[in-house]
Design an enzyme around this catalytic site. Structure first.
Site, PDB file in Angstrom:
ATOM      1  N   LYS A 152       5.624   8.554  20.245  1.00  0.00           N
ATOM      2  CA  LYS A 152       5.452   8.812  21.691  1.00  0.00           C
ATOM      3  C   LYS A 152       6.519   9.814  22.094  1.00  0.00           C
ATOM      4  CE  LYS A 152       2.322   6.467  24.004  1.00  0.00           C
ATOM      5  NZ  LYS A 152       1.086   7.153  24.021  1.00  0.00           N
ATOM      6  N   ILE A 162       3.088   4.448  -0.312  1.00  0.00           N
ATOM      7  CA  ILE A 162       4.228   4.811  -1.163  1.00  0.00           C
ATOM      8  C   ILE A 162       4.824   3.560  -1.827  1.00  0.00           C
ATOM      9  CG2 ILE A 162       6.570   5.775  -1.090  1.00  0.00           C
ATOM     10  CD1 ILE A 162       5.587   7.672   1.154  1.00  0.00           C
ATOM     11  N   ASN A 186      11.578   0.266   1.367  1.00  0.00           N
ATOM     12  CA  ASN A 186      10.498   1.216   1.638  1.00  0.00           C
ATOM     13  C   ASN A 186       9.741   0.913   2.921  1.00  0.00           C
ATOM     14  OD1 ASN A 186       8.040   3.029   0.902  1.00  0.00           O
ATOM     15  ND2 ASN A 186       7.200   0.958   1.070  1.00  0.00           N
ATOM     16  N   ALA A 187       9.657  -0.374   3.324  1.00  0.00           N
ATOM     17  CA  ALA A 187       8.839  -0.726   4.497  1.00  0.00           C
ATOM     18  C   ALA A 187       9.262   0.126   5.685  1.00  0.00           C
ATOM     19  CB  ALA A 187       9.007  -2.206   4.816  1.00  0.00           C
ATOM     20  N   ARG A 232       0.836  -1.211   0.000  1.00  0.00           N
ATOM     21  CA  ARG A 232       0.000   0.000   0.000  1.00  0.00           C
ATOM     22  C   ARG A 232       0.868   1.258   0.000  1.00  0.00           C
ATOM     23  NH1 ARG A 232      -2.078   0.375   6.325  1.00  0.00           N
ATOM     24  NH2 ARG A 232      -0.245   1.539   7.005  1.00  0.00           N
ATOM     25  N   ASP A 235       5.874  -7.830   1.520  1.00  0.00           N
ATOM     26  CA  ASP A 235       5.139  -7.204   2.626  1.00  0.00           C
ATOM     27  C   ASP A 235       4.781  -8.264   3.651  1.00  0.00           C
ATOM     28  OD1 ASP A 235       3.390  -5.398   4.223  1.00  0.00           O
ATOM     29  OD2 ASP A 235       3.534  -4.109   2.456  1.00  0.00           O
ATOM     30  N   ALA A 295       9.622  10.777  27.095  1.00  0.00           N
ATOM     31  CA  ALA A 295       9.318  10.492  28.509  1.00  0.00           C
ATOM     32  C   ALA A 295       8.337   9.330  28.643  1.00  0.00           C
ATOM     33  CB  ALA A 295       8.751  11.743  29.181  1.00  0.00           C
ATOM     34  N   ASN A 296       7.551   9.082  27.594  1.00  0.00           N
ATOM     35  CA  ASN A 296       6.564   7.989  27.644  1.00  0.00           C
ATOM     36  C   ASN A 296       6.942   6.807  26.752  1.00  0.00           C
ATOM     37  OD1 ASN A 296       4.913   9.645  29.247  1.00  0.00           O
ATOM     38  ND2 ASN A 296       4.096  10.658  27.411  1.00  0.00           N
ATOM     39  N   TYR A 339      11.529   7.259  15.447  1.00  0.00           N
ATOM     40  CA  TYR A 339      11.416   7.341  13.987  1.00  0.00           C
ATOM     41  C   TYR A 339      12.553   8.188  13.397  1.00  0.00           C
ATOM     42  CZ  TYR A 339       8.991   8.085   9.471  1.00  0.00           C
ATOM     43  OH  TYR A 339       8.649   8.137   8.133  1.00  0.00           O
TER      44      TYR A 339
END
Ligand code: NAD
Length: 450
Positions: free
Chosen positions: A298, A225, A291-292, A223, A244, A301-302, A356
């Protein structure tokens, strides 16, 4: 996801938006939707050195209408400034002022492209470095001043001259609708590697396309991109193996059936992922697109171990492991090209995305550090850093944040998956092998990290 505001300001609310001074993004000319009336418009080539005339001749040979001086009342599809002979900032004045004078003649979705020597402070005199670096500041600023879907980008010559095959490929990419959502960016050509493609070859599709005869593996192809990348590589002639997760098997099969590709249900973090990929290929890898990717946002701190570890595992550790194992077993074909998905978050950082952004900055590092190994095989490795792209991932954002994110770029809209896919197809082509270890932003010159 549809950008309703974009449709409204190009339809019933056009006048209201103009009166109120609201952002007025335009529908971009993309590959396949660029009118012939635009493609037939002339290209203005500026520059005082021999390179400018050589480039003008090359454009003529490729069937483009070329001007060396702007003509009153004539609309231009592009302005190309060849500045490779500039030795001091004072040398720039005649050409940049000519660009300025011609800007009002630039058609909607037109292009400004500068071609100059790459900044190299270690080997250039202070004056030369001031000039080469100065041109990058100029190009980025022109990009901020563009209107009506027009863009400005640069080609940097790093130890090569204008005849390098990847200069031609970079130029075809930047002049065409394939770069609709790329602005304020630079493509550095650092070697004479690669095949010289004519404009016609670069723009062809299917068996005549620039990827004909090559096999491409695309991860996360079910799906978003990834699906657009798979479709685009197939359009340009490649045989595609889409990878995938088993849960996404049905969606993956649908994409692969559409393009005559092959599905491989696989978690790329599995230790045997490289073996499964080579088994499916039945040989070595020509093109590999990492690409995956996942987000598990978050605030730090969490943040828990599951959220941190899963993002690192999918977005960077799996790529590193797959590249290393394929290289170790000699399974990258001669001329193999790899393109990985980074993100503007990996360049600028992003609140709530420490995991990320770490993974995506990691992709940029991995790409740069692997360039030499890929060059040794006659190939290349590059990354693409998308900004805000309309996909399921960004559809999850709160409405207001999404609206703001869309307008924060010079093109005042989000990109489409196809925009990222076009950059990836270009960087996978044999013409682009002289571009290596780079990260190209596809972000409409998003202010984030600009
Ligand atoms: P998406 O969530 O729509 O699709 C990602 C695909 O990857 C999915 O099909 C998913 O099943 C697959 N996948 C996830 N983990 C996997 C694993 N372990 N093994 C195999 N497949 C796996 O995402 P998207 O928006 O299409 O983004 C694609 C890439 O582009 C990602 O790397 C993402 O980080 C990057 N990116 C996206 C944006 C954006 O605005 N959408 C911006 C910057 C970067």
């Amino acid at each position: 996801m549809k950008d309703t505001y974009l449709s409204l300001v190009n339809g019933p609310l056009k006048q209201v938006a103009k009166t109120l001074g609201l952002p007025q993004p335009v529908e971009l000319n993309r590959f396949g939707s660029t009118p012939a009336s635009y493609e037939n418009k002339p290209v203005l080539v500026l520059g005082t050195g021999p390179g400018a005339q050589g480039l003008a001749d090359q454009l003529l040979e490729n069937g483009l209408e070329v001007r060396r001086n702007a003509q009153t009342g004539e609309k231009l599809r592009a302005i190309i400034a060849v500045l490779d002979d500039a030795q001091s900032p004072a040398d720039l004045s005649p050409v940049v002022l000519e660009i300025g004078a011609a800007l009002r003649s630039l058609a909607a979705c037109g292009r400004v492209v500068t071609i100059s020597t790459a900044p190299d402070p270690q080997n250039q005199t202070p004056e030369q470095a001031a000039t080469t670096q100065g041109i990058t500041g100029f190009t980025r600023s022109v990009a901020h001043e563009m209107r009506a879907g027009a863009t400005a980008n640069g080609i940097l010559l790093d130890g090569v001259d204008l005849a390098a095959p990847s200069v031609a490929a970079a130029l075809w990419f930047l002049l065409s609708g394939k770069s609709a959502y790329v602005s304020g960016q630079f493509l550095t050509v650092s070697s004479d590697a690669g095949q010289r493609l004519s404009l016609n070859e670069f723009m062809s599709t299917g068996d005549a396309g620039p990827l004909a005869g090559r096999t491409a593996v695309v991860t996360g192809a079910a799906r978003g991109i990834g699906a657009a990348i798979a479709e685009n590589l197939a359009r340009d002639g490649a045989c595609v193996i889409g990878v995938d997760m088993p849960q996404a098997g049905q969606a993956l099969a649908q994409v692969m059936n559409r393009i005559g590709g092959k599905s491989l249900q696989l978690d790329i973090t599995a230790a045997d992922a490289p073996d499964k990929i080579t088994e499916a290929l039945g040989g070595s890898v020509d093109i590999l697109i990492h690409n995956a990717g996942i987000t598990r946002d978050k605030m730090l701190a969490n943040m828990d171990a599951a959220k941190w570890d899963s993002v690192i595992a999918v977005n960077i550790a799996a790529q590193t492991m797959i590249n290393a194992r394929l290289a170790e077993k000699g399974l990258f074909a001669d001329g193999a090209q790899v393109v990985s998905l980074a993100s503007t978050s990996g360049i600028a950082g992003n609140r709530g995305q420490t995991n990320y952004a770490t993974s995506k900055a990691g992709v940029i590092g991995l790409t740069a550090a692997s360039a030499e190994d890929f060059a040794a095989r006659g190939g290349a490795i590059n990354a693409v850093a998308p900004g805000f792209i309309e996909t399921d991932m960004t559809a999850k954002m709160p409405t207001l944040t999404r609206q703001v994110a869309r307008r924060l770029s010079s093109l005042q809209q989000g990109g489409q998956p196809i925009d990222v896919a076009e950059a990836i197809a270009f960087l996978s082509s044999s013409g682009a092998r002289g571009i290596n270890g780079q990260t190209l932003r596809v972000c409409g010159q998003n202010m984030v990290g600009a």
